[in-house]
Scaffold this active site. Structure first.
Site, mmCIF file in Angstrom:
data_model
loop_
_atom_site.group_PDB
_atom_site.id
_atom_site.type_symbol
_atom_site.label_atom_id
_atom_site.label_comp_id
_atom_site.label_asym_id
_atom_site.label_seq_id
_atom_site.Cartn_x
_atom_site.Cartn_y
_atom_site.Cartn_z
ATOM 1 N N ASN A 50 0.842 -1.194 0.000
ATOM 2 C CA ASN A 50 0.000 0.000 0.000
ATOM 3 C C ASN A 50 0.875 1.240 0.000
ATOM 4 O O ASN A 50 1.924 1.292 0.663
ATOM 5 C CB ASN A 50 -0.979 0.002 1.181
ATOM 6 N N ILE A 51 0.452 2.220 -0.773
ATOM 7 C CA ILE A 51 1.167 3.496 -0.859
ATOM 8 C C ILE A 51 0.152 4.601 -0.609
ATOM 9 O O ILE A 51 -0.795 4.773 -1.379
ATOM 10 C CB ILE A 51 1.855 3.661 -2.236
ATOM 11 N N GLU A 52 0.350 5.301 0.508
ATOM 12 C CA GLU A 52 -0.613 6.324 0.923
ATOM 13 C C GLU A 52 -0.215 7.707 0.401
ATOM 14 O O GLU A 52 0.862 7.887 -0.170
ATOM 15 C CB GLU A 52 -0.721 6.326 2.461
ATOM 16 N N CYS A 61 -4.024 0.363 -2.594
ATOM 17 C CA CYS A 61 -3.841 -0.830 -1.769
ATOM 18 C C CYS A 61 -2.739 -1.725 -2.336
ATOM 19 O O CYS A 61 -2.447 -1.692 -3.539
ATOM 20 C CB CYS A 61 -5.130 -1.643 -1.726
ATOM 21 N N GLU A 63 -2.815 -4.960 -2.840
ATOM 22 C CA GLU A 63 -3.306 -5.951 -3.804
ATOM 23 C C GLU A 63 -3.444 -5.349 -5.192
ATOM 24 O O GLU A 63 -3.008 -5.927 -6.187
ATOM 25 C CB GLU A 63 -4.675 -6.489 -3.365
ATOM 26 N N CYS A 98 -9.837 -5.337 0.821
ATOM 27 C CA CYS A 98 -10.975 -4.413 0.833
ATOM 28 C C CYS A 98 -11.888 -4.704 -0.358
ATOM 29 O O CYS A 98 -11.526 -5.454 -1.279
ATOM 30 C CB CYS A 98 -10.501 -2.959 0.799
ATOM 31 N N CYS A 101 -10.489 -3.968 -3.908
ATOM 32 C CA CYS A 101 -9.514 -4.965 -4.376
ATOM 33 C C CYS A 101 -10.216 -6.259 -4.785
ATOM 34 O O CYS A 101 -9.825 -6.900 -5.764
ATOM 35 C CB CYS A 101 -8.460 -5.221 -3.301
HETATM 36 N N1 THU Z 1 -5.095 -1.509 2.598
HETATM 37 C C1 THU Z 1 -4.535 -2.315 1.644
HETATM 38 O O1 THU Z 1 -3.415 -2.091 1.194
HETATM 39 N N2 THU Z 1 -5.259 -3.361 1.211
HETATM 40 C C2 THU Z 1 -6.513 -3.682 1.643
HETATM 41 O O2 THU Z 1 -7.159 -4.548 1.067
HETATM 42 C C3 THU Z 1 -7.071 -3.002 2.818
HETATM 43 C C4 THU Z 1 -6.418 -1.695 3.148
HETATM 44 C C5 THU Z 1 -4.330 -0.338 3.051
HETATM 45 C C6 THU Z 1 -4.863 0.974 2.564
HETATM 46 C C7 THU Z 1 -4.352 1.929 3.608
HETATM 47 O O3 THU Z 1 -3.064 2.362 3.252
HETATM 48 C C8 THU Z 1 -4.246 1.092 4.875
HETATM 49 O O4 THU Z 1 -4.348 -0.273 4.462
HETATM 50 C C9 THU Z 1 -5.327 1.375 5.904
HETATM 51 O O5 THU Z 1 -6.581 1.333 5.321
#
Ligand code: THU
Length: 151
Positions: A50-52, A61, A63, A98, A101
């Site tokens: 995940n890259i915010e 996300c 995935e 999520c 994804c």
């Molecule tokens: N996140 C994912 O990378 N994959 C998911 O399926 C659920 C959530 C990440 C997104 C965000 O950076 C962090 O988890 C918190 O929501």
């Protein structure tokens, strides 16, 4: 050699890779680190984290990151995905994908595709996409709507 989900060695290696890669997330806002290892039927492995972003909705996300990398390289013969994640990168529980994804998996995966949620190399759960996304919307759903409207 065809690799099977039950092939402990390759699955174990994929889980290990996902765990080792969890630190590559960029998650300064949630502190929640997610790592995905997407494996194709021919054994190619795609990593994703995940890259915010300060503009939160731009976050991608782990995935989808892995899926989009594979698809842009022309690989769509997906076998399974391993997902691990946790606060500050500590994997203490299973990390389910999520909804967004799951919908991306629906676009690119066939019935045999498996989703592996892992806590460690010997603690994991295996799901089909149908289990995680029943009554999914897909290209077929649109075909049915079009036909219904015509009749
Ligand atoms: N996140 C994912 O990378 N994959 C998911 O399926 C659920 C959530 C990440 C997104 C965000 O950076 C962090 O988890 C918190 O929501």
């Amino acid at each position: 050699m065809k690799r099977e989900i039950g092939d402990e060695c390759s699955l174990e290696k994929a889980i290990e890779t996902a765990i080792n890669n969890v630190g590559n997330s960029y998650a300064p806002y949630s502190d929640f680190y997610v790592s995905a290892v997407l494996v194709t039927k021919s054994g190619k492995v795609y990593l994703g984290n995940n890259i915010e972003n300060a503009s939160y909705s731009l976050t991608i996300c782990a995935e989808r990151n892995a899926f989009f990398t594979a698809v842009r390289e022309g690989n769509r013969d997906f076998d399974y995905i391993v997902i691990v994640g946790g606060k500050e990168g500590n994997i203490t529980d299973y990390c389910p994908p999520c909804g967004a994804c799951r919908q991306v998996m629906q676009e690119f995966c066939e019935e045999g595709f498996r989703i592996v949620l892992a806590k460690s190399i010997n603690e994991y759960k295996v799901y089909t996409l149908k289990e995680l996304l029943p009554l999914a919307f897909s290209e077929d759903s649109m075909a049915e709507i079009t036909t219904e409207r015509k009749n």
